[in-house]
Motif scaffolding. Structure first.
Motif, mmCIF file in Angstrom:
data_model
loop_
_atom_site.group_PDB
_atom_site.id
_atom_site.type_symbol
_atom_site.label_atom_id
_atom_site.label_comp_id
_atom_site.label_asym_id
_atom_site.label_seq_id
_atom_site.Cartn_x
_atom_site.Cartn_y
_atom_site.Cartn_z
ATOM 1 N N UNK A 1 40.660 31.236 39.809
ATOM 2 C CA UNK A 1 40.904 30.337 40.948
ATOM 3 C C UNK A 1 41.695 31.052 42.040
ATOM 4 N N UNK A 2 42.707 31.811 41.646
ATOM 5 C CA UNK A 2 43.541 32.519 42.621
ATOM 6 C C UNK A 2 42.737 33.561 43.385
ATOM 7 N N UNK A 3 41.822 34.250 42.686
ATOM 8 C CA UNK A 3 40.993 35.268 43.349
ATOM 9 C C UNK A 3 40.004 34.601 44.302
ATOM 10 N N UNK A 4 39.504 33.424 43.918
ATOM 11 C CA UNK A 4 38.638 32.681 44.832
ATOM 12 C C UNK A 4 39.375 32.338 46.124
ATOM 13 N N UNK A 5 40.623 31.930 46.008
ATOM 14 C CA UNK A 5 41.424 31.622 47.190
ATOM 15 C C UNK A 5 41.673 32.882 48.026
ATOM 16 N N UNK A 6 41.906 34.004 47.347
ATOM 17 C CA UNK A 6 42.140 35.271 48.057
ATOM 18 C C UNK A 6 40.938 35.645 48.916
ATOM 19 N N UNK B 1 37.900 49.541 32.599
ATOM 20 C CA UNK B 1 37.231 48.261 32.818
ATOM 21 C C UNK B 1 38.215 47.103 32.625
ATOM 22 N N UNK B 2 38.891 47.082 31.480
ATOM 23 C CA UNK B 2 39.796 45.974 31.180
ATOM 24 C C UNK B 2 41.052 46.011 32.050
ATOM 25 N N UNK B 3 41.754 47.149 32.035
ATOM 26 C CA UNK B 3 43.011 47.239 32.773
ATOM 27 C C UNK B 3 42.782 47.156 34.277
ATOM 28 N N UNK B 4 41.768 47.862 34.766
ATOM 29 C CA UNK B 4 41.479 47.856 36.195
ATOM 30 C C UNK B 4 41.110 46.473 36.699
ATOM 31 N N UNK B 5 40.292 45.741 35.927
ATOM 32 C CA UNK B 5 39.881 44.396 36.335
ATOM 33 C C UNK B 5 41.071 43.452 36.403
ATOM 34 N N UNK B 6 41.847 43.413 35.320
ATOM 35 C CA UNK B 6 42.960 42.455 35.259
ATOM 36 C C UNK B 6 44.046 42.801 36.268
ATOM 37 N N UNK B 7 44.477 44.059 36.303
ATOM 38 C CA UNK B 7 45.563 44.436 37.209
ATOM 39 C C UNK B 7 45.137 44.349 38.667
ATOM 40 N N UNK B 8 43.931 44.807 38.972
ATOM 41 C CA UNK B 8 43.468 44.769 40.356
ATOM 42 C C UNK B 8 43.325 43.355 40.877
ATOM 43 N N UNK B 9 42.708 42.474 40.077
ATOM 44 C CA UNK B 9 42.542 41.085 40.508
ATOM 45 C C UNK B 9 43.872 40.345 40.543
ATOM 46 N N UNK B 10 44.761 40.668 39.597
ATOM 47 C CA UNK B 10 46.086 40.033 39.610
ATOM 48 C C UNK B 10 46.850 40.403 40.876
ATOM 49 N N UNK B 11 46.722 41.659 41.304
ATOM 50 C CA UNK B 11 47.369 42.068 42.541
ATOM 51 C C UNK B 11 46.864 41.274 43.731
ATOM 52 N N UNK B 12 45.547 41.092 43.819
ATOM 53 C CA UNK B 12 44.961 40.291 44.894
ATOM 54 C C UNK B 12 45.461 38.854 44.839
ATOM 55 N N UNK B 13 45.414 38.292 43.625
ATOM 56 C CA UNK B 13 45.787 36.896 43.460
ATOM 57 C C UNK B 13 47.237 36.646 43.857
ATOM 58 N N UNK B 14 48.126 37.514 43.403
ATOM 59 C CA UNK B 14 49.549 37.327 43.687
ATOM 60 C C UNK B 14 49.859 37.529 45.166
#
Length: 641
Positions: A229-234, A305-318
């Motif tokens: 949801x947060x990435x959608x808002x980003x 794949x795992x770390x890059x996806x989660x950390x990269x999207x979390x950075x965008x979301x935050x």
């Protein structure tokens, strides 16, 4: 404090403690393990065969672990997150896919090398045996340049991350990172590198999983569903140019595909021109070479794949949801912070606090030093074997060759650190070197592969093709930088994605076309693989050398049949992985313009986490199971029967 930096969440003591303290602890531990192995298994690192190629008996588990360790650079952890932050989920996928295909291809190289060049210590010895001195010198330069740019790329990324989190001086970090590595490499040689690869990789995987789980479950993000949801808002606030509907949750990303092309080609060059990969292939047991590389490459896929996806999207979301947990609250990453790959450090700090910062510092240190060790061993073997023993003192003793190798370890660490500092002061970053490196690593990748795969490649083709390819790649890189930079050539324009991609393509494909053309239009005599037997083992004792040569040279019919079978399997798997992971899966998703639904996103994240968990379990338990006999005798202090 400028608006492009944050107060370091950790003290400088953490930076110096990890870079110096951990390094010295590993060095002391490896010295003890090396001495214990000498007593229990008879492995004596005073013999060059042990020091340089670990006795040529490394099993599948340690070989796979070494492959993962060689690929799990600090660059991989930092850049996979940064690329995802810039381009969305496609970024982490293409980073992972850009590393898997060539490793499986190298499995074919590994098994053919074991069969056709059983005495080799470095790939340059193979080049010299086939083409002579001029080609030997050309490829020596290409290989050393590859090692330097790889070292600099890792050093810049690791030092920037450690400096940002601890306040440690960046130059100090650059020079202190290799200290412990030099100590245990000088002591134990390649065998020490294999063992530290194992320890580092297990620790790295545990910390990566910790960071992933914490990022998804702490208050800052909350859950996989909430991240979606947060990435959608980003995407509504800052849509991605070139992505379908500006979404971060789609594989339809023009820039991500451009990066995937650049990254895949550059990594092919790194694998094939980095002598450490060949050394680890020479070191593997006959039954372990191909399976080790295939297994290692497959397991590694899950890390970026795992770390890059989660950390990269979390950075965008935050960032775009104005989360108070985001370290640079109220703004995005500056151009320099992005180029230095600081997404992962900031996400670790945001989701896990000081503990996350400590975890990131340690995992970056682990990733950096294990790969630096491989680079140091590769260069020291080139200097000792291909320079000193070949051109300076042909009758040198084992002790003299090993001493030169040890001196070269220190020398290369100093040179690599000095070049890294020069790049740092020139304003060149982790991302700049990541994009550029393929321009100078890919020209020799085709011809060096064909050296052990195709008996019709001529000396002229082997020498001319990479030199022309390098010239074309540099020309295309500079001219396209000038074009896309509106007549400006500087750090920014030369480090841009598209010019570097075109430079990579030119460097790679010109030799790919030119070498077969020269070889077929101006053919020479077919090369006899038996001529590789001119490469001699290095040993002071003629009886010991004869015994090893007898063991290496006389493959049984079963071993020959096995190597033939594994060559076919490696070739088939390379094609299958390329088609599945580089063509069919991503391009179907690209063409469909699909935006990840919540259920699909859940599955994407869960599968990536399962993949990295599987890597942890296999890496942790397979090497000890394979080496249980040696471990038992080492623990009880008795000599193995």
């Amino acid at each position: 404090m400028s608006d492009t930096s944050i107060p370091a969440p950790l003290s400088q003591g953490w930076g110096y403690g990890v870079t110096v303290g951990f390094g010295l602890a590993f060095a002391i531990g490896m010295m003890g393990i090396t001495e214990a192995l000498k007593r229990s298994t008879g492995e004596n690192n005073r013999h060059f065969e042990t020091f340089a190629v670990a006795g040529r008996k490394i099993g599948t588990g340690l070989t796979a672990t070494a492959v993962i360790s060689s690929w799990a650079w600090s660059t991989a952890l930092l850049s996979s997150s940064a690329i995802t932050y810039n381009y969305g989920v496609a970024g982490a996928y293409w980073f992972a896919a850009g590393c898997l295909v060539q490793i499986c291809f190298f499995a074919l190289i590994a098994i053919q090398s074991k069969r056709r060049t059983p005495h080799a210590h470095t790939v340059l010895e193979v080049v010299r045996a086939r083409y002579g001195t001029s080609a030997h010198l050309v490829y020596m330069v290409l290989c050393l340049i590859t090692n330097i740019i790889a070292y600099v790329n890792m050093s810049l990324g690791a030092s920037a991350a450690i400096s940002a989190l601890t306040g440690m001086n960046t130059v100090a970090a650059i020079f202190l990172l290799p200290v412990g590595v030099c100590l245990y490499t000088i002591t134990g040689g390649l065998r020490a590198t294999f063992i530290t690869d194992y320890l580092h990789t297990v620790a790295l995987l545990i910390i990566c999983i910790y960071l992933i789980i914490k990022a998804l479950t702490t208050e800052a993000v909350g859950s996989v569903d909430n991240l979606w949801r947060m990435v959608q808002e980003a995407a509504k606030i800052a849509p991605v140019k070139g992505n379908h509907n500006g979404s971060y949750l789609t594989m339809t990303s023009q820039d991500a595909i451009a990066f995937g092309t650049l990254h895949t080609l550059g990594n092919f060059g790194l694998v094939l021109l980095d002598s450490s990969y060949w050394q680890k292939a020479f070191s593997a047991d006959v039954t372990a070479a191909a399976p080790g590389y295939i297994l290692g490459g497959t397991l590694y896929f899950g890390i970026p794949w795992a770390l890059g996806t989660v950390a990269g999207l979390a950075g965008l979301a935050l960032q775009y949801t104005q989360s108070p947990f985001w370290p640079v609250h109220g703004r995005g990453l500056s151009e320099r912070e992005n180029a230095d790959g600081l997404v992962l450090p900031y996400v670790g700090l945001a989701t896990t606090g000081s503990a996350g910062a400590v975890a990131v510092v340690i995992v970056i240190f682990m990733a950096c030093t294990s790969t630096i060790s491989a680079q140091i061993v590769a260069v020291s073997s080139i200097i000792s074997s291909d320079v000193f023993h070949t051109y300076i003192k042909k009758n040198a003793s084992e002790r003299a060759i090993i001493n030169v190798s040890r001196a070269a370890c220190v020398g290369f660490a100093l040179v690599g650190s000095a070049v890294s500092v020069a790049f740092y002061y020139a304003g060149l970053s982790l991302t700049w070197t990541l994009y550029f490196l393929g321009v100078i690593t890919t020209p020799g990748m085709v011809t060096i592969s064909l050296t052990v795969l195709w008996d019709r490649q001529t000396k002229a083709a082997a020498i001319i093709s990479p030199l022309v390819g390098l010239a074309c790649g540099l020309t295309v890189w500079i001219t396209t930088s000038w074009h896309y930079g509106n007549g400006v050539i500087d750090v920014t324009t030369t480090g841009a994605l598209i010019p570097c991609m075109y430079g990579n393509i030119a460097s790679a494909f010109v030799p790919m076309i030119l070498s077969p053309f020269i070889s077929l239009v101006f053919p020479g005599e077919r090369f006899s693989w038996d001529k590789f037997n001119a490469i001699k083992l290095i040993s002071d004792s003629e009886s010991a050398q004869s015994a090893v040569e007898k063991e290496v040279d006389h493959f049984t019919p079963e071993q020959i049949s096995y190597m033939d079978k594994m060559s076919k399997i490696a070739g088939i798997l390379g094609v299958v992985f390329f088609l599945a992971l580089w063509v069919i899966w991503p391009y179907i998703m690209y063409g469909s313009h699909y935006e990840f639904s919540l259920p699909f996103f859940r599955g994407w994240i869960v599968v990536s986490i399962i993949w990295i968990f599987a890597a942890l379990l296999i890496v942790t338990f397979l090497p000890p199971i394979e080496g249980r006999r040696s471990i038992y005798y080492t623990i009880i202090g008795q000599k193995e029967n």
